[in-house]
Design an enzyme around this catalytic site. Sequence first.
Site, PDB file in Angstrom:
ATOM      1  CB  SER A  66      -3.619   8.913  13.881  1.00 28.98           C
ATOM      2  OG  SER A  66      -4.813   9.044  13.136  1.00 28.98           O
ATOM      3  CG  ASP A  71      -2.121   0.922   1.083  1.00 32.07           C
ATOM      4  OD1 ASP A  71      -2.266   1.562   0.017  1.00 32.07           O
ATOM      5  OD2 ASP A  71      -2.904   1.008   2.042  1.00 32.07           O
ATOM      6  CE  LYS A  72       0.199   7.929  -2.305  1.00 25.33           C
ATOM      7  NZ  LYS A  72      -1.100   8.645  -2.410  1.00 25.33           N
ATOM      8  CG  HIS A  73      -0.863   7.349   4.342  1.00 25.35           C
ATOM      9  ND1 HIS A  73      -2.237   7.436   4.442  1.00 25.35           N
ATOM     10  CD2 HIS A  73      -0.358   8.400   5.056  1.00 25.35           C
ATOM     11  CE1 HIS A  73      -2.552   8.491   5.185  1.00 25.35           C
ATOM     12  NE2 HIS A  73      -1.445   9.081   5.571  1.00 25.35           N
ATOM     13  CB  SER A  74      -0.503  10.949   0.178  1.00 23.46           C
ATOM     14  OG  SER A  74      -0.250  12.345   0.150  1.00 23.46           O
ATOM     15  CB  THR A 128      -8.136   8.852  -1.809  1.00 24.07           C
ATOM     16  OG1 THR A 128      -6.826   9.424  -1.781  1.00 24.07           O
ATOM     17  CG2 THR A 128      -8.175   7.773  -2.870  1.00 24.07           C
ATOM     18  NE  ARG A 153      -4.234  13.575  17.430  1.00 30.00           N
ATOM     19  CZ  ARG A 153      -3.936  13.170  16.195  1.00 30.00           C
ATOM     20  NH1 ARG A 153      -4.435  12.034  15.728  1.00 30.00           N
ATOM     21  NH2 ARG A 153      -3.157  13.907  15.434  1.00 30.00           N
ATOM     22  CE  LYS A 198      -6.682   6.289   9.668  1.00 28.79           C
ATOM     23  NZ  LYS A 198      -6.230   7.109  10.791  1.00 28.79           N
ATOM     24  CE  LYS A 199      -2.805   3.837   4.233  1.00 24.01           C
ATOM     25  NZ  LYS A 199      -3.541   3.436   3.005  1.00 24.01           N
TER      26      LYS A 199
END
Length: 434
Positions: A182, A79-82, A119, A167, A186-187
């Site tokens: 955080s 996977d990828k996260h930005s 997204t 938060r 999730k990832k």
Amino acid sequence: MDARRIIAHLRDGQTPTQDELSWFAKGLADQSVSDAQAGAFAMAALLNGLGEEGRVALTLAMRDSGDVLQWTLDKPVLDKHSTGGVGDCVSLVLAPALAVCGAYVPMISGRGLGHTGGTLDKIESIPGLRTDLGESGLRHVVKDAGAAIVSASSQIAPADKRLYAIRDVTATVESLDLITASILSKKLAAGLEGLVLDVKVGSGAFMKTADDARALATSLVNTANAAGCPTTAIISDMNQPLVPSLGNALEVAEVMRTLTEQRGGPMAELCAALGGVVLANAGLCPDVQDGANAIAACIRDGRAAEAFGRMIAAQGGPVQFVDNWQRFLPEATVIREVTARESGIIAAYQGESLGLTVVGLGGGRQVETDMIDHSVGLSDLLPLGSKVTKGQPIARIHASREDSANRAEAELRAAMTIAPKPADIPPLIHERIG
């Protein structure tokens, strides 16, 4: 255990143990920890920090507060996260490209946050497409199409969902430890075997300075690797939109031009860089450059577009979307060309202001319950360094009403600097961490 004791330890500069953090995360998920206790915990973490061991422990505790997916597939799960920016629709290109290159990609994504587009909001511009598939639906789409872009179920890292909301109202969003936990909880709950992070820096990013972006990238990489998920980060530039459009359907159109018209440009370049890293880390390519070449090739020859079409259809979208995407995407009622009032060079963008302009047009949420207008936004923005003459088109506004277009035009002009001399243009990729 006692929430007050854990908070007191953290208040006094002591890092809670793994057992204490696991207990606290479960209490966040099942409501046995109160809002007041959660807020006190967040403030103590912000002021005193958790340290590297505590950061890893909290990430794992929040991951384990709900379901953690397990996969029995014949290819690695990547996977990828930005961290978020403007005109950043890389996920929609990279997910199918990674699937073509031998990975499964269960991409659990989010909605728009502040000035940045989400997204899920972008891909939901496609009529009929569903992102709320649940675990069984996610597994089915990933197995059949190789990639899926979906929302998190209520059972994925529920402790994070609760703490994130607290938060937001207790002025503790900026905690590096809590940001790291955080994102990664999730990832990691998606059962990943490899992850690449796109940490944005610049006027259109949450991290405005190189030092802040580097600190976040390092924290994320070290924590994810310590948690057992091979991870690398790329710090990429967000001093101008990644593609020349901002807005949900408008960015999907940019995705389709990249996938079907071999448009290239910064988005294709960044996809190759990110994909090359995660493919090499997973052993699917001999090295990063070979991985980048593989990603670029499958975008160029149309295989990524075919994979994108399979994913869209599997998630309920039109079967013929890739062939007729212009027909399916919504169009705004008012489309206005904006022209330069002076000659010069596009020297700077205030990226955050551009993003907020799209939110003001209805392309994002000002409160959680707002409905998104997928058709609105900005398009045809010129890249930094472009020479313009007075009267030349510099952008288009897509709005639902004339008064909205008037407001957006004033905001767009204020967010764009036309100068007599060029300014330095930062590189797209600043550095790699890990």
